[in-house]
Structure formats: structure tokens, C-alpha cells
Design an enzyme around this catalytic site. Structure first.
Site, short mmCIF file in Angstrom:
data_model
loop_
_atom_site.label_atom_id
_atom_site.label_comp_id
_atom_site.label_asym_id
_atom_site.label_seq_id
_atom_site.Cartn_x
_atom_site.Cartn_y
_atom_site.Cartn_z
N ASP A 23 54.74 73.83 59.11
CA ASP A 23 53.70 74.71 59.67
C ASP A 23 52.28 74.12 59.72
O ASP A 23 51.84 73.48 58.75
CB ASP A 23 53.57 75.99 58.84
CG ASP A 23 54.87 76.63 58.50
OD1 ASP A 23 55.91 76.17 58.96
OD2 ASP A 23 54.85 77.60 57.73
N TYR A 79 52.55 76.38 49.70
CA TYR A 79 53.08 76.92 50.95
C TYR A 79 51.95 77.28 51.92
O TYR A 79 50.77 77.08 51.65
CB TYR A 79 53.97 78.13 50.64
CG TYR A 79 55.42 77.76 50.39
CD1 TYR A 79 55.81 76.45 50.10
CD2 TYR A 79 56.43 78.73 50.45
CE1 TYR A 79 57.15 76.12 49.89
CE2 TYR A 79 57.76 78.40 50.23
CZ TYR A 79 58.12 77.11 49.97
OH TYR A 79 59.44 76.79 49.77
N SER A 80 52.35 77.87 53.03
CA SER A 80 51.41 78.05 54.15
C SER A 80 50.27 79.00 53.86
O SER A 80 50.38 79.89 53.01
CB SER A 80 52.17 78.52 55.39
OG SER A 80 52.89 77.44 55.90
C1 FRU Z 1 57.57 78.88 57.69
C2 FRU Z 1 57.59 78.78 56.18
C3 FRU Z 1 56.51 79.64 55.54
C4 FRU Z 1 56.29 78.95 54.23
C5 FRU Z 1 56.42 77.50 54.62
C6 FRU Z 1 56.98 76.59 53.56
O1 FRU Z 1 58.11 77.76 58.31
O2 FRU Z 1 58.85 79.11 55.67
O3 FRU Z 1 56.86 80.99 55.42
O4 FRU Z 1 55.05 79.24 53.67
O5 FRU Z 1 57.26 77.46 55.75
O6 FRU Z 1 56.97 75.26 53.99
#
Ligand code: FRU
Length: 475
Positions: A44, A103-104
Site C-alpha cells: 500500500d 502497517y498502513s
Molecule cells: C492492505 C493491507 C492493510 C494493512 C497493510 C499491511 O493491503 O492489508 O489493511 O495495513 O496491507 O501491509
């Protein structure tokens, strides 16, 4: 609040990343315009923003393995979104509250600083955990940067126990914005009865957050909403979500997960109504988009040009030590009651006119190109590299590979289509192993990765005007 800038783990991770990046991503499928990882895996886009004139694109980064691993935030900067500079890793998974992945998340530019909000992922070890209702922590974390280069202490702002009742452990991907002097944060969630929703928090100081509202569709729509984004485009309010768990009917002919938007009427903080769901992109490789507002007011969006948990197809770059890229940045506008997307206008100055034609068109060694086909009458057929067909057939626009073998140009991709009542124009932006197709001024878009042996364009569109532009190599 815990907050450590650099511990022993950070130092060693930093060294390991440096070593991994010595083997820079390479091979003949390296795109020239599309952002990709320096090595390893990218997913992402995160923390997209323009800060004191400079564009920042952070990304979910696993440098140690082209097939993924623990996530950290890699960082690119640019003055024009065409030429990007890799700045290294900004956020490492080095704290108890983010040790299984940074994470994102998103960036808020406020009082002259960059505020990065993200999800600290923690996966606990025990056979009894199902990792939906137990075994996972999703912590909301804040990092402040004064200059966009150095990043301060991590502050853990919320844990699962701070989120509203009725949710599983799956709560993540904070997107933050400011409206009328109040800060709002939207996060994606999976409820205990397996429906996707977005939850909104509010804050007066960017640190203390209270729950405000839950947003979901009238009928259950998938089991998890990831990467929510709320934006206003030319007066239209949009809620963008990446949805897991859509099955049956039309979804069986689409990707494993979807990214699209609802238009929101009423009050997102109170009584609201969501429209039907529109996909941002009908191609094979598109997920987890994020938007930001540029300093000139434009809404710009980048997506991950990839697809998670996808067995159907693959990417031939894995053998070159890297996988995935972002879409080329797109401007989002509302036009004649529709949301449209187009490549950012910054690209125009790099286009060099090559050749034009009507009806039929052929070009052999195209490289990175932008192909415009306008005033389409009825028939439309484009073939790229002999294997990828874009066609208008029986009211449907279709993207189709002739060979679905996982070692072929398609790397396993088959066919995607959507009903288009009338086809007027098509723009194809092709960059080595990336193709983005904008239909009817961007009312529909198809994105795909592909792995061509030769660069050939064949067009058959009786009555249409065709123009080919080459784009000066950027990398
Ligand atoms: C979407 C996701 C998010 C998460 C991230 C982890 O592709 O699953 O929900 O934060 O990727 O890499």
C-alpha cells in the site's frame, strides 16, 4: 505512553535493510515511471502528502523477500511526482506495539509539521488464537516529523480496547483529516458478525481520540473494509474502501479483493446514506488506494498496483528480487455527475509526439508511451505485445490476455470486463510492465501488470483518431 526513537533492534534492522538494498531491484521489467520498491516487496501507499512543496510517498515495504515479510515504511520524495528520490526506511517495526509490522496509515500536515498515523500490528503466538477475534493487536500510533526527513518518537494512541464494541481484532489503516477546527480519523474494521465497516474518531488535539460514528452499507458488503479514505472531490463526498470477502455473482469474475468508493450524502458524522459501490479500477492489479490534497487543491490518488492473496496470477519480477509497484498518480475529479481519474498533468511535458493515424495503426518499438484514441465510432480493438487485447464487444469493455500460463506475458491473468454504454475515447499509459487504461475521460479505468517480450502496438478502430506519444525515460 511509550516512545523510543532508536533501540538496538532499530539499529540492526537498519543495517539489514542496507545490506538487502545492495542487491537493488533489477531486470528487464523495471518500470520507468511507476514507483516500485528498491528491492523486495511493496504494497500500500502510505502517508501521501505534499509538505512545504515536496511530495512524500511512503510505502508498505518488506525489503528482505520479494514475496513479502515484516512491513516497514519506505519513503520516496519528489518535487513533481515524476522523478522520485528514495529516502530510506522511515519507520521500522521496532516497538512492542508494532513488532509484527508498521502497517498502513496516513499523513496530516498541520501547524507546519507532518503527523504520521499508522497501525502497529502485533501477532501473538498461541494455538488457541483464531487471529480474527483473538491473537492480534491493532494499535494506533502517531509519529511527528518537523522536516519530513527525521521522524520523532512513536506514540501509541489507541489499542483494541479503545475501539467501539462489536469489532474483531481487525481494525486498521487510520486516515486523518481536519475539518472546521476538529481532527477526524477513519479506520477500517471487521465486525464480530463478519461485516466490513469504517469507524470514525474525533479529536481536538490530534492525540486524544473519541469514537464518533460507524459507517457501513445498508446491506452487509464483505467481511472487512481496509484502507478507508474520505475525500471531497469537486463538492462530492466519497468514502473509498478496499473490501475483502465479496463473493458470488459479478464478484466471481473479478479480483479476490476490491477497491472502490461510495458517494456519501447527509452527514458522515451523523445520519448518512451511501450510494452503490463503484470500483476505482476494473483491471487485475489495483488495491488499497490513498488520496491526498496537493497544495494547489487537486485530489491526487495512488493505488497499489498489485493484489493480495492472489493465487490466480503472479509477477515475473520475483526472480529479479522485487515485486509490485504503485499506479501512476491520478487526479480525481467529478465530471458530468461521474467521478473520473486521469494521469497527473505533470506528465504532459514529458510526452513527445511520435505518430498519428486514423482507423488502423501499427507501431513496433513503443517503450514507455501514452496512446490516445478519440472519436471512437463503435469498433475498437487494441493489441499490445501480441498478447494483451483491449476490446469493445457487445457493450462491454474488455481487457484480455491470450495466454494464461503463469510464465507467459500475462503471468496467469485472464479476462476482466465492465459494461460501458458508449465508448468515446481511450487513453493507454504503458510503462514497461505496467498498463493503465483510461476509458471515456477516466470514467472507467483498467490497470494491469504484464511481461512483454516485444513492444508492439496494433490498433483497429475505424473512424477514430489515434495519437502516440513517447514518454521520456524517467529512471
Ligand atoms: C492492505 C493491507 C492493510 C494493512 C497493510 C499491511 O493491503 O492489508 O489493511 O495495513 O496491507 O501491509
Amino acid at each position: 505512553m511509550r516512545g523510543i526513537v532508536m533501540n538496538a533492534l532499530t539499529k540492526d534492522l537498519k543495517k539489514c535493510v542496507k545490506i538487502a538494498e545492495k542487491e537493488a531491484a533489477g531486470g528487464r521489467f523495471l518500470p520507468k515511471l511507476h514507483l516500485m520498491p528498491p528491492v523486495g516487496w511493496l504494497n500500500d501507499p502510505n502517508g501521501l502528502c505534499q509538505f512545504n512543496g515536496v511530495y512524500h510517498a511512503f510505502f508498505q515495504y518488506s525489503p528482505f523477500d520479494a514475496c513479502g515479510g515484516v512491513k516497514m515504511w519506505g519513503h520516496y520524495t519528489s518535487s513533481d511526482m515524476i522523478f522520485w528520490k528514495y529516502e530510506g526506511v522511515s519507520l521500522y517495526p521496532d516497538q512492542p506495539f508494532d513488532c509484527h509490522g508498521v502497517y498502513s496509515g496516513s499523513a496530516l500536515i498541520d501547524d507546519g509539521k507532518m503527523y504520521l498515523y499508522y497501525t502497529g500490528n502485533v501477532k501473538l503466538e498461541d494455538e488457541s488464537y483464531d487471529y480474527v477475534n483473538s491473537g492480534r493487536e491493532a494499535n494506533t500510533v502517531l509519529v511527528v516529523s518537523e522536516d519530513g526527513k527525521t521522524f520523532g518518537c512513536k506514540k501509541e494512541l489507541m489499542r483494541n480496547s479503545d475501539y467501539p464494541e462489536g469489532l474483531t481484532c481487525h481494525v486498521r489503516d487510520p486516515k486523518v483529516w481536519k475539518e472546521d477546527g476538529t481532527y477526524y480519523m477513519i479506520q477500517g474494521a471487521r465486525t464480530k458478525d463478519d461485516t466490513g465497516k469504517a469507524i470514525i474518531f474525533e479529536s481536538k488535539d490530534k492525540i486524544h481520540w473519541t469514537y464518533k460514528n460507524s459507517i457501513t452499507s445498508a446491506q452487509p458488503f464483505g467481511y472487512m473494509w481496509e484502507c478507508p479514505d474520505y475525500m471531497e472531490v469537486d463538492g462530492v463526498h466519497l468514502l473509498s474502501v478496499s473490501v475483502q470477502g465479496l463473493e458470488g455473482g459479478i464478484w466471481d469474475e473479478r479480483n479476490v479483493y476490491q477497491s472502490g468508493y461510495f458517494t456519501v450524502s447527509g452527514d458522515i458524522f451523523g445520519a448518512y446514506e451511501l450510494s452503490e459501490y463503484h470500483l476505482w479500477d476494473y483491471g487485475f492489479d489495483y488495491y488499497a488506494p490513498q488520496s491526498f490534497q496537493a497544495e494547489d487543491g487537486r485530489t491526487i490518488q495512488l493505488g497499489w498496483m498489485g493484489m493480495p492473496d492472489c493465487d490466480e496470477y503472479t509477477n515475473l519480477t520475483i526472480e529479479d528480487g522485487w515485486q509490485h509497484c504503485f499506479t501512476f498518480p491520478r487526479e480525481i475529479h467529478a465530471k458530468d455527475g461521474r467521478i473520473v481519474q486521469k494521469p497527473i498533468r505533470e506528465l504532459d511535458q514529458y510526452k513527445i509526439f511520435v505518430q498519428e493515424g486514423t482507423d488502423e495503426f501499427f507501431y513496433r518499438d513503443a517503450g514507455v508511451f501514452d496512446l490516445k484514441i478519440e472519436h471512437i465510432q463503435e469498433q475498437f480493438n487494441v493489441k499490445l505485445s501480441k498478447e494483451l487485447t483491449l476490446a469493445y464487444e457487445n457493450g462491454q469493455f474488455c481487457m484480455r490476455f491470450s495466454d494464461q500460463d503463469k510464465t507467459s506475458v500475462s503471468a496467469g491473468r485472464g479476462c476482466r470486463k465492465v459494461s460501458v454504454p458508449q465508448l468515446d475515447n481511450v487513453e493507454i499509459l504503458a510503462d514497461v510492465s505496467c498498463v493503465e487504461v483510461f476509458i471515456n475521460d477516466g470514467a472507467y479505468v483498467f490497470s494491469t501488470r504484464y511481461y512483454p517480450q516485444e513492444n508492439m502496438i496494433e490498433v483497429s478502430a475505424p473512424g477514430a483518431d489515434i495519437q502516440l506519444y513517447q514518454i521520456e525515460a524517467c529512471r
